[in-house]
Design an enzyme around this catalytic site. Structure first.
Site, PDB file in Angstrom:
ATOM      1  N   CYS A  17     -38.882 -23.490 -30.214  1.00 42.65           N
ATOM      2  CA  CYS A  17     -39.955 -23.021 -31.087  1.00 42.65           C
ATOM      3  C   CYS A  17     -39.501 -21.917 -32.030  1.00 42.65           C
ATOM      4  CB  CYS A  17     -41.148 -22.567 -30.251  1.00 42.65           C
ATOM      5  SG  CYS A  17     -42.064 -23.950 -29.538  1.00 42.65           S
ATOM      6  N   HIS A 140     -41.595 -42.958 -33.357  1.00 42.53           N
ATOM      7  CA  HIS A 140     -40.924 -43.212 -34.630  1.00 42.53           C
ATOM      8  C   HIS A 140     -39.597 -42.460 -34.615  1.00 42.53           C
ATOM      9  CE1 HIS A 140     -40.513 -44.327 -38.799  1.00 42.53           C
ATOM     10  NE2 HIS A 140     -40.310 -43.074 -39.156  1.00 42.53           N
ATOM     11  N   ASP A 227     -51.597 -21.191 -25.858  1.00 46.59           N
ATOM     12  CA  ASP A 227     -50.259 -21.076 -25.271  1.00 46.59           C
ATOM     13  C   ASP A 227     -49.381 -20.212 -26.165  1.00 46.59           C
ATOM     14  OD1 ASP A 227     -49.865 -22.994 -27.244  1.00 46.59           O
ATOM     15  OD2 ASP A 227     -48.780 -24.393 -25.966  1.00 46.59           O
TER      16      ASP A 227
END
Length: 347
Positions: A17, A140, A227
Site C-alpha cells: 500500500c 483480467h 482499515d
C-alpha cells in the site's frame, strides 16, 4: 554458472500500500467528480473516503464492491499473493460485510518472471480466498513493466449492519486490531536488512484476515470501522475525523507495533510514502512538541493489509477489545478516543 534468484521486491519502484497515491494527490484527482447523491441507492460512494462502495438492493440487502492491487513488498511469490488478497478482502470486512466472490487483477512483466512464479502469486491469492470462504471467479491480466496483483471483491451486508468510517461519535474509544510498522519492515526487506523472523512476523500480520469486522458490525455499540492501510494511522484516523465532524485523539504510548518497528524506524528504514503522507495531511495533525522524526514516521507509515480502526461506545470498549482478542488479534489495543472538534491530535 549460478543465476541470482529473482527478487520480486526489486522489480518495482514501490510495494504494498506504499504504492498508493498520496492523499492530497488523490483529493485533487477526485475534485469535481459528479455527486453520488444523484444515485439514492448508493449508500457509500467517494464522499467520505470510505473503504468500499455500497449499493442498496432491498430493505435488508446491500452489495459492497471494492478493488485493491499493488506491487510486491516481499520476495516470496506465494506470500505476495496471500498479502494482496488479504488486503483487498479487508475492505469488505471494514464495511461490516461478508465477501462472496473475487476477481483477480494481474499485471506481470512476462519477459522477467517465469510462469511458475506467476502461478505461485495466483495460488497465494486463491488460498486466502479459500480461507475467506469465497471463489476467485474470474479476472483480467495484462503484460506490464512491473508486477501487480490484487482483487476486485464483492460482499453483502444488511444495511443496518453497514459500518462506515464517518459515524464515530464524541466519547467513543478507538481500538486498533493489528500492530503498525508494515511499511518500515517493507523498507528493510527492500534493503535486505530484515531477518527471516521479521519477514515471517510481517507476513503473519498481513495475511491475517480482518474477519472480525463482520462480527463487530452486529454490535450497535460499534459506531464506525475503517482499515488502516496506505495513509497510516494518522491518515486513516483523519478520514474518520473529517467524515464524523469530530477530533480523533491518538495515544502513541498505547499503539501496538510489530516487534522491530521502532528500532528500524529509528535506524532510518522509512518508505517514501511515509514522507508523502505527512506532506499531504500534516497541517491537520497536532503532535507533541519535540517529537522525533522517526516517531512521526511510525504514525505516517503506510500499512499493507493493516488492522481495523474501530470506534466504539466507551462503556463497551473493554468488552469489545476482549472479544477482538478472543477472535485471534492479540495485538489489538485501545489507542485513543473521539472528541468534539476537528483534525487529529497525538498525545
Amino acid at each position: 554458472m549460478t543465476t541470482d534468484p529473482i527478487r520480486l521486491s526489486q522489480l518495482s519502484h514501490g510495494g504494498g500500500c506504499g504504492c498508493k497515491l498520496a492523499p492530497a494527490v488523490l483529493r485533487e484527482l477526485l475534485a469535481g467528480q459528479a455527486a453520488a447523491q444523484a444515485f439514492p441507492q448508493l449508500l457509500v460512494g467517494t464522499e467520505t473516503a470510505d473503504d468500499a462502495a455500497v449499493w442498496q438492493v432491498s430493505d435488508d440487502l446491500a452489495v459492497i464492491a471494492t478493488t485493491d492491487f499493488f506491487m510486491p513488498m516481499v520476495d516470496d511469490p506465494h506470500a505476495f499473493g496471500r498479502i494482496a488478497a488479504t488486503n483487498a478482502i479487508s475492505d469488505i470486512y471494514a464495511m461490516g460485510g461478508r465477501p462472496i466472490m473475487a476477481l483477480a487483477i494481474l499485471g506481470m512483466p512476462i519477459d522477467k518472471l517465469p510462469a511458475a512464479m506467476i502461478r505461485e502469486i495466483l495460488e497465494g491469492g486463491r488460498a486466502i480466498c479459500a480461507e475467506a470462504g469465497i471463489p476467485v471467479a474470474g479476472g483480467h491480466s495484462i503484460d506490464s513493466p512491473e508486477p501487480i496483483y490484487g482483487l476486485a471483491v464483492i460482499g453483502l451486508v444488511h444495511p443496518v449492519r453497514l459500518r462506515r468510517n464517518a459515524d464515530a461519535k464524541p466519547g467513543d474509544a478507538l481500538i486498533l486490531t493489528k500492530g503498525l510498522g508494515v511499511g518500515i519492515y517493507s523498507a528493510a526487506i527492500k534493503k535486505s536488512a530484515l531477518d527471516e523472523a521479521g519477514i515471517a512476523e510481517m507476513i503473519a500480520s498481513t495475511t491475517l484476515l480482518n474477519k472480525v469486522g463482520a462480527d463487530l458490525a452486529d454490535d450497535p455499540a460499534v459506531h464506525a470501522i475503517t482499515d488502516v492501510t496506505g495513509f497510516g494511522i494518522l491518515g486513516h484516523g483523519l478520514e474518520v475525523a473529517r467524515g464524523s465532524n469530530a477530533r480523533v485523539v491518538i495515544d502513541r504510548a498505547r499503539l501496538p507495533f510489530l516487534t522491530r518497528a521502532e528500532e528500524l524506524a529509528e535506524a532510518g528504514f522509512v518508505t517514501g510514502a511515509s514522507h508523502r503522507n505527512w506532506a499531504a495531511y500534516g497541517a491537520e495533525v497536532t503532535l507533541p512538541e519535540g517529537l522525533p522524526d522517526w516517531q512521526r514516521h511510525l504514525l505516517t507509515d503506510p500499512q499493507t493489509s493493516g488492522g481495523l480502526l474501530v470506534a466504539v461506545a466507551p462503556d463497551a470498549a473493554e468488552a469489545t477489545l476482549a472479544g477482538i482478542h478472543a477472535a485471534g488479534y492479540p495485538l489489538a489495543a485501545i489507542v485513543g478516543r473521539v472528541e468534539d472538534g476537528t483534525g487529529i491530535t497525538v498525545i
